[in-house]
Design a protein around this motif. Structure first.
Motif, PDB file in Angstrom:
ATOM      1  N   SER A   1       0.823  -1.206   0.000  1.00 39.25           N
ATOM      2  CA  SER A   1       0.000   0.000   0.000  1.00 39.25           C
ATOM      3  C   SER A   1       0.860   1.260   0.000  1.00 39.25           C
ATOM      4  O   SER A   1       1.803   1.383   0.787  1.00 39.25           O
ATOM      5  CB  SER A   1      -0.907  -0.014   1.237  1.00 39.25           C
ATOM      6  OG  SER A   1      -1.682   1.159   1.288  1.00 39.25           O
ATOM      7  N   GLY A   2       0.540   2.176  -0.908  1.00 33.87           N
ATOM      8  CA  GLY A   2       1.255   3.445  -0.966  1.00 33.87           C
ATOM      9  C   GLY A   2       2.463   3.446  -1.874  1.00 33.87           C
ATOM     10  O   GLY A   2       3.048   4.510  -2.127  1.00 33.87           O
ATOM     11  N   HIS A   3       2.852   2.280  -2.378  1.00 29.45           N
ATOM     12  CA  HIS A   3       3.998   2.229  -3.287  1.00 29.45           C
ATOM     13  C   HIS A   3       3.556   2.680  -4.675  1.00 29.45           C
ATOM     14  O   HIS A   3       2.611   2.140  -5.249  1.00 29.45           O
ATOM     15  CB  HIS A   3       4.565   0.810  -3.346  1.00 29.45           C
ATOM     16  CG  HIS A   3       5.437   0.493  -2.187  1.00 29.45           C
ATOM     17  ND1 HIS A   3       6.301  -0.586  -2.184  1.00 29.45           N
ATOM     18  CD2 HIS A   3       5.616   1.111  -0.991  1.00 29.45           C
ATOM     19  CE1 HIS A   3       6.980  -0.607  -1.051  1.00 29.45           C
ATOM     20  NE2 HIS A   3       6.561   0.408  -0.302  1.00 29.45           N
ATOM     21  N   THR A   4       4.279   3.642  -5.227  1.00 23.66           N
ATOM     22  CA  THR A   4       3.897   4.184  -6.528  1.00 23.66           C
ATOM     23  C   THR A   4       4.513   3.411  -7.687  1.00 23.66           C
ATOM     24  O   THR A   4       3.994   3.438  -8.797  1.00 23.66           O
ATOM     25  CB  THR A   4       4.321   5.657  -6.640  1.00 23.66           C
ATOM     26  OG1 THR A   4       5.752   5.746  -6.565  1.00 23.66           O
ATOM     27  CG2 THR A   4       3.709   6.493  -5.528  1.00 23.66           C
TER      28      THR A   4
ATOM     29  N   SER B   1      -2.595   0.922  -8.564  1.00 27.24           N
ATOM     30  CA  SER B   1      -2.328   0.007  -7.453  1.00 27.24           C
ATOM     31  C   SER B   1      -2.119  -1.396  -8.004  1.00 27.24           C
ATOM     32  O   SER B   1      -1.021  -1.726  -8.437  1.00 27.24           O
ATOM     33  CB  SER B   1      -3.463   0.051  -6.439  1.00 27.24           C
ATOM     34  OG  SER B   1      -3.219  -0.853  -5.379  1.00 27.24           O
TER      35      SER B   1
ATOM     36  N   SER C   1       7.420  -4.020  -5.758  1.00 27.30           N
ATOM     37  CA  SER C   1       7.004  -2.624  -5.661  1.00 27.30           C
ATOM     38  C   SER C   1       8.010  -1.846  -4.834  1.00 27.30           C
ATOM     39  O   SER C   1       8.768  -2.416  -4.037  1.00 27.30           O
ATOM     40  CB  SER C   1       5.595  -2.492  -5.070  1.00 27.30           C
ATOM     41  OG  SER C   1       5.549  -2.825  -3.696  1.00 27.30           O
TER      42      SER C   1
ATOM     43  N   ARG D   1       8.472   2.319  -2.915  1.00 25.73           N
ATOM     44  CA  ARG D   1       7.749   3.516  -2.524  1.00 25.73           C
ATOM     45  C   ARG D   1       7.799   4.562  -3.640  1.00 25.73           C
ATOM     46  O   ARG D   1       6.790   5.188  -3.993  1.00 25.73           O
ATOM     47  CB  ARG D   1       8.336   4.075  -1.226  1.00 25.73           C
ATOM     48  CG  ARG D   1       7.544   5.207  -0.614  1.00 25.73           C
ATOM     49  CD  ARG D   1       8.092   5.564   0.737  1.00 25.73           C
ATOM     50  NE  ARG D   1       9.542   5.764   0.687  1.00 25.73           N
ATOM     51  CZ  ARG D   1      10.290   6.026   1.747  1.00 25.73           C
ATOM     52  NH1 ARG D   1       9.725   6.115   2.951  1.00 25.73           N
ATOM     53  NH2 ARG D   1      11.588   6.177   1.630  1.00 25.73           N
ATOM     54  N   ASN D   2       8.990   4.739  -4.162  1.00 30.87           N
ATOM     55  CA  ASN D   2       9.183   5.609  -5.310  1.00 30.87           C
ATOM     56  C   ASN D   2      10.241   4.972  -6.193  1.00 30.87           C
ATOM     57  O   ASN D   2      10.884   4.004  -5.797  1.00 30.87           O
ATOM     58  CB  ASN D   2       9.657   7.001  -4.876  1.00 30.87           C
ATOM     59  CG  ASN D   2       8.531   7.829  -4.307  1.00 30.87           C
ATOM     60  OD1 ASN D   2       7.523   8.055  -4.963  1.00 30.87           O
ATOM     61  ND2 ASN D   2       8.696   8.280  -3.072  1.00 30.87           N
TER      62      ASN D   2
END
Lengths: 110, 113
Positions: free
Chosen positions: B27-30, B73, B94, B96-97
């Motif tokens: 969750s939250g990984h772009t 997602s 995945s 985060r950035n």
């Protein structure tokens, strides 16, 4: 593309022994990661280490980016350390894709 | 929190069939990546998403392979007209950035008979 070579390809150790795994790469990198792939195939992050030295318990790693190599040290090896160790690099300018080496297969025996 | 998940864990199909492999990133990984690992080899890059868009698909072997990430997602890797040579473990990762630590899922083992 960037070449990543790992040595040795295979290593057998007795429990309690120490070892050094080497990763050589042919070009500048933004990112270098060490992974352990366990016998079930899961890739486990060990280190994110584009430069410098890090330690985590019995494991430590050093990357000398200017000389294009990284070392993974395993001390007091245990049978649970068995598996394949991969080095993976992200070539500068290739935006995030990792290029993996061929791995070092480690077997730790009792 | 939960790691990267992939479904199915195993898929057996017949030559010529269509398959879809799913990846649910942290969750939250772009950033989201697909790799393929053949027996005895290291993983090889297929495609990378930043958000919803494919930023680099240079590793897709041919036009039978396609991947989407419509809402930024979950991602689906789609393989048309499967061939025996497509048999491999398909790994999703995945971060985060971009240019940050990549975390891998357990993989989908695809066997094409």
């Amino acid at each position: 593309g960037i070449q990543v070579e790992q040595s040795p390809p295979d290593l057998i150790l007795q429990e309690g022994a120490n070892s050094t795994l080497r990763c050589n790469f042919s070009d500048s990198v933004n990112n270098l990661q060490w992974f352990h792939q366990n016998p079930w195939g899961q890739l486990i992050n060990l280190f994110y280490i584009p430069s410098g030295t890090k330690q985590n318990g019995r494991l430590s790693a050093t990357t000398v980016a200017t000389e294009r190599y990284s070392l993974l040290y395993i001390s007091s090896s245990q049978t649970t350390d068995s598996g394949v160790y991969f080095c993976a690099v992200e070539n500068t300018g290739t935006a995030s894709k990792l290029t993996f080496g061929t791995g070092t297969r480690l077997q730790v025996t009792l | 929190g939960a790691g990267v998940s992939q479904t199915p864990s195993n898929k057996v199909t017949e030559k010529g069939k269509y398959v879809e492999l799913r990846c649910d990133p942290i969750s939250g990984h772009t950033a989201l990546y697909w790799y393929r690992q053949s027996l005895g080899q290291g993983p090889e890059f297929l495609i990378y998403f930043q958000g919803t868009g494919a930023a680099d698909d240079s590793g897709l072997p041919n036009d039978r392979f396609f991947a989407v990430r419509p809402e930024g997602s979950v991602s689906t890797l789609k393989i048309q007209r499967t061939e025996r040579g497509d048999s491999a473990v398909y790994l999703c990762a995945s971060s985060r950035n971009m240019q940050e630590t990549q975390y891998f899922g357990p993989g989908t083992r695809l066997l094409v008979l």
